[in-house]
Design an enzyme around this catalytic site. Structure first.
Site, PDB file in Angstrom:
ATOM      1  CG  ASP A 252      -2.096   0.952   1.059  1.00  0.00           C
ATOM      2  OD1 ASP A 252      -2.072   1.759   0.097  1.00  0.00           O
ATOM      3  OD2 ASP A 252      -3.028   0.909   1.872  1.00  0.00           O
TER       4      ASP A 252
HETATM    5  C1  BGC Z   1      -4.970   3.352   0.339  1.00  0.00           C
HETATM    6  C2  BGC Z   1      -5.073   2.338  -0.779  1.00  0.00           C
HETATM    7  C3  BGC Z   1      -4.968   3.049  -2.106  1.00  0.00           C
HETATM    8  C4  BGC Z   1      -3.646   3.800  -2.151  1.00  0.00           C
HETATM    9  C5  BGC Z   1      -3.403   4.531  -3.454  1.00  0.00           C
HETATM   10  C6  BGC Z   1      -3.758   4.262   0.206  1.00  0.00           C
HETATM   11  O1  BGC Z   1      -3.850   5.354   1.079  1.00  0.00           O
HETATM   12  O2  BGC Z   1      -4.924   2.685   1.578  1.00  0.00           O
HETATM   13  O3  BGC Z   1      -6.285   1.637  -0.684  1.00  0.00           O
HETATM   14  O4  BGC Z   1      -5.058   2.133  -3.155  1.00  0.00           O
HETATM   15  O5  BGC Z   1      -3.652   4.768  -1.103  1.00  0.00           O
HETATM   16  O6  BGC Z   1      -4.204   5.638  -3.588  1.00  0.00           O
END
Ligand code: BGC
Length: 776
Positions: free
Chosen positions: A273
């Site tokens: 993530d």
């Molecule tokens: C989130 C993810 C997301 C990623 C990219 C993170 O803050 O937890 O679910 O895909 O950002 O935007």
């Protein structure tokens, strides 16, 4: 070959001649890897950075030049024919910027219903179709991988991101996720099932340790991922931010490799993530192939680790190979000419229709719905006028519009009370003006919703005299970065008064009152649900939300959703509520970048999952606790009867057949659930019953019936035995229960089950480092 050598020699290039001829399109992945420098390999294993967050590592404009507003890109290596591929959120639609600099065109995407609503359809065909439509937008806007679906378990009703997630039950989560993945990937674009795993709260999500028994992990929190991986082969998996038993999930080899690849047979790519984890070389070792969006320290750490021998280059090569395999499948690599013009009109129809099927009719006394003989409507509640399409954070979608309930009703030909409309508009405008810049509103977290306004009793009498029905919408906003507060679960004094006073005024005139819930997760209902005539949980149904609700209210469509989570009487009734961080100040520490040791010593924050496997209905049903609405519950405009089912064994499967009949006077669809109770439930410490599978009938006209077949593999009857590190099935008589909800079992069938044992690797226990720290 000779010609190339001569040309290269003439140009005097430093790159080895052979490497010049290598390209991902023509050569094998092994050959491409052999031609890569260490620097290139490491760069491919981390993204192109994020401007403002990744220092010099950020390849400025990398994502902006490809698909502005996408979350990230992989690192391009043009000399080897390796393009940058685009990764974009997910899951309620594609999240990209709707406008671009010096460009008059717009790039709006369709905002589809939130994940919770989709799951409440219990309809894998519908979810697959929604996935197909979303995937088409991914393809036509030039993205390659959608960062979705999100399928963490609803451990607690107040998790801020539950709206993106599906259910408190792993079978529902896994089956719905698999259908979604298959729909998206049928377009030739990828998915990223997230967040793997145990990301069940937003508070301190980057420094929180989920302390969970291996059994609860296996049976509850990992099971949905297992189903999705096995049934739908997602191109990528996204590891989660949190620690699991003392170690970051993205750094756990036992999770990312032993279990995911070894046991489940996953052969795709794993990415972090955004900014997740700390120890980049360890993430590489663990099998977390790509670090997103990429930071200079990660680059330095991996290069240094390879040079010092701490990280074997073969591990890097393995990860690079998985990334290249993913890239080879992408539309960008295969030269797809995207149009930037998906059929938004057709997709608006898809979202309008799908939102209907996931709405849950909670109450419908004396057939208050669908509305009959209604022309004039009195519309109450802030979110009737400012309908909420979905949640905030990365799960939001830049849509062109949101149809409010008011607009939906007008589109359907109703006349709303104009004075009331004026009052609400003036009230909402004045609050917006006064709250600008305050009230938590910032680039990540939107302004909190205003409280309901007070209505004068004379006005109420006039409205009740004038209108044919009262519609009250109660709304809630939730999203990424923070969990909901307990005040978000309970109703404010004003909201309670609104229901009471509107109901009193309308009931006094013999008119009905319908409450519509425009929410992303359960709220308190037990104390007021007796007051209105009908309650429709409309969830957050995407950009066409108001039209979808109007379709159900008018009877143009009918509700057929059922709850995929229990609605407790009080928030505190949930076993997990003892260990869930509520009512903490919203903080921005989701971006914390604290070195690991400091996290453990200074900021260490942990959540003991003391309720263990007793999540949701597994707790309420096993311990006989009352609930407001049980798991699997939902009414219809018609009624269904279940004929006596039968159970048989076919090879390794138990098969239950049951005929479901529409016994009412309008058409409808029924969700049929199969629960299983083990013989010595109490002794074996098993939940009283567990959902094993489900199905939904086709549309049945009054009097029509359909035979539903429910199949349960014998292996699914096992529990995880930690002492033996094995899936163990106790022999004996099991009860196969066909139900309309977890509390409405229509038939119980005994079946003899043989003992079985399937040993697996003993993994995912408590990290020894943590044990040492705890002892101090
Ligand atoms: C989130 C993810 C997301 C990623 C990219 C993170 O803050 O937890 O679910 O895909 O950002 O935007």
């Amino acid at each position: 070959m000779r010609k190339i050598i001569i040309t290269a020699a003439l140009c005097g290039l430093a790159i080895p001649v052979l490497a010049q001829t290598v390209s991902l399109a023509k050569n094998t992945i092994d050959e491409v890897i052999k031609a890569m420098t260490l620097e290139e390999k490491v760069k491919l294993c981390i993204g192109t950075g994020m401007a403002g967050f990744s220092g010099d590592q950020a390849v400025i404009g990398a994502t902006q030049n490809l698909v502005p507003g996408a979350a990230g890109t992989s690192y391009p290596i043009p000399r080897l024919g390796i393009p940058a591929v685009v990764l974009a959120d997910g899951p309620a639609g594609l999240r990209i910027s709707p406008t671009r600099k010096d460009d008059k065109n717009t790039y709006y995407c369709t905002h589809f219903p939130i994940g919770t609503l989709l799951a409440c359809t219990w309809d894998t065909t519908l979810v697959n179709n929604v996935g197909k439509a979303i995937g088409n937008e991914v393809l036509e806007y030039g993205a390659d991988v959608l960062l979705a679906p999100a399928l963490n378990i609803h451990r607690n009703p107040l998790c801020g991101r539950n709206f993106e997630y599906y259910s408190e039950d792993p079978v529902v989560s896994g089956k719905i996720a698999a259908a979604y993945v298959k729909g998206i990937q049928s377009n030739g674009v990828g998915t990223s099932i997230k967040h793997f795993a145990l990301n069940n709260q937003e508070t301190n999500r980057m420094s929180n340790d989920a302390q969970v028994s291996p059994r609860a992990q296996r049976e509850i929190y990992l099971k949905g991922f297992e189903i999705a991986v096995k049934e739908s082969k997602p191109w990528t998996v996204m590891s989660s931010y949190n620690f699991l038993n003392g170690k970051y999930t993205s750094e756990r080899t036992d999770l990312q490799t032993t279990l995911l690849r070894g046991e489940w047979g996953y052969d795709g790519m794993v990415m972090t993530d955004w900014f997740g984890g700390k120890d980049a070389p360890q993430q590489m070792r663990a099998g977390n192939d790509m670090l997103q969006p990429g930071r200079p320290e990660q680059y330095d750490a991996i290069v240094a680790a390879v040079k010092s021998g701490a990280l074997d280059e073969s591990i890097l090569n393995r990860n690079v190979a998985r990334i290249l395999e993913m890239i080879k499948k992408t539309p960008r690599f295969n030269g797809y000419q995207f149009s930037n013009k998906p059929d938004l009109k057709a997709h608006a129809a898809v979202t309008r229709r799908s939102a209907v099927d996931g709405m849950v009719l909670l109450k419908n006394d004396n057939n208050a719905l669908p509305m009959k003989g209604v022309k004039k409507v009195a519309v109450y509640g802030n979110t009737s006028y400012d309908f909420i399409a979905g949640g905030f954070g990365s799960g939001d979608v830049n849509r062109a519009y949101t149809v409010s309930l008011l607009e939906g009703l007008k589109n359907a030909g109703f006349t709303p009370d104009a004075t009331l409309q004026k009052e609400y508009t003036a009230y909402l405008d004045s609050i917006k003006e006064a709250e600008k810049g305050k009230n938590g509103g910032n680039m990540f977290i939107p302004m909190a919703l205003p409280d309901e306004m007070t209505l004068a009793s004379a006005d109420l009498d006039r409205q009740a005299a004038n209108a044919d029905i009262a519609l009250i919408t109660l709304g809630r906003k939730s999203g990424e970065f923070l969990d909901r507060q307990s005040s978000d679960f309970y109703l404010t004094e004003n909201a309670r008064k609104l229901i009471d006073e509107v109901s009193a005024a309308f009931h006094a005139k013999g008119k009905k009152v319908v409450v519509i819930l425009n929410i992303g997760g359960p709220i308190e209902t037990a104390s007021w649900k007796n007051t209105p005539d009908a309650i429709l949980c409309a969830w957050q149904g995407g950009q066409e939300g108001g039209n979808s609700v109007a379709d159900v209210l008018t009877g143009k469509a009918y509700p057929s959703g059922k709850l995929t989570m229990t609605w407790p009487i009080r928030y505190e009734d949930h076993a997990s509520s003892k260990n869930f961080p509520i009512d903490m100040k919203p903080s921005m520490n989701f971006m914390n970048n604290i070195p690991r040791n400091e996290v453990l010593v200074k900021y260490f924050d942990y959540t003991p999952y003391e309720e263990d496997i007793y999540v949701g209905y597994r707790f309420f049903d096993s311990f006989g606790r009352d609930v407001s609405y049980p798991f699997g519950y939902g009414l219809s405009y018609t009624t269904f009867s279940y004929d006596q089912p039968n159970v048989s064994k076919d090879g390794d499967n138990y098969i239950v057949n049951v005929r479901v009949r529409n016994t009412g006077s309008t058409k409808g669809r029924e969700v049929v659930q199969l629960y299983v109770s083990a013989p010595d439930a109490a002794a074996a410490n098993k939940p009283t019953q567990e959902l094993k599978t489900f199905a939904k009938t086709r549309e049945l006209k009054p009097g029509e019936s359909e035979v539903i077949t429910l199949t349960v593999p014998a292996a699914e009857l096992a529990s995880f035995d930690e002492a033996q590190s094995a899936w163990v099935t106790a022999p004996g008589t099991y009860m196969f229960k066909v139900g309309a909800s977890s509390r409405d079992i229509r038939a119980s069938l005994p079946a003899e089950v043989e003992a079985a044992k399937r040993p697996v690797n003993s993994i995912l226990g408590l990290d020894t480092e943590l044990q040492r720290l705890k002892r101090k």
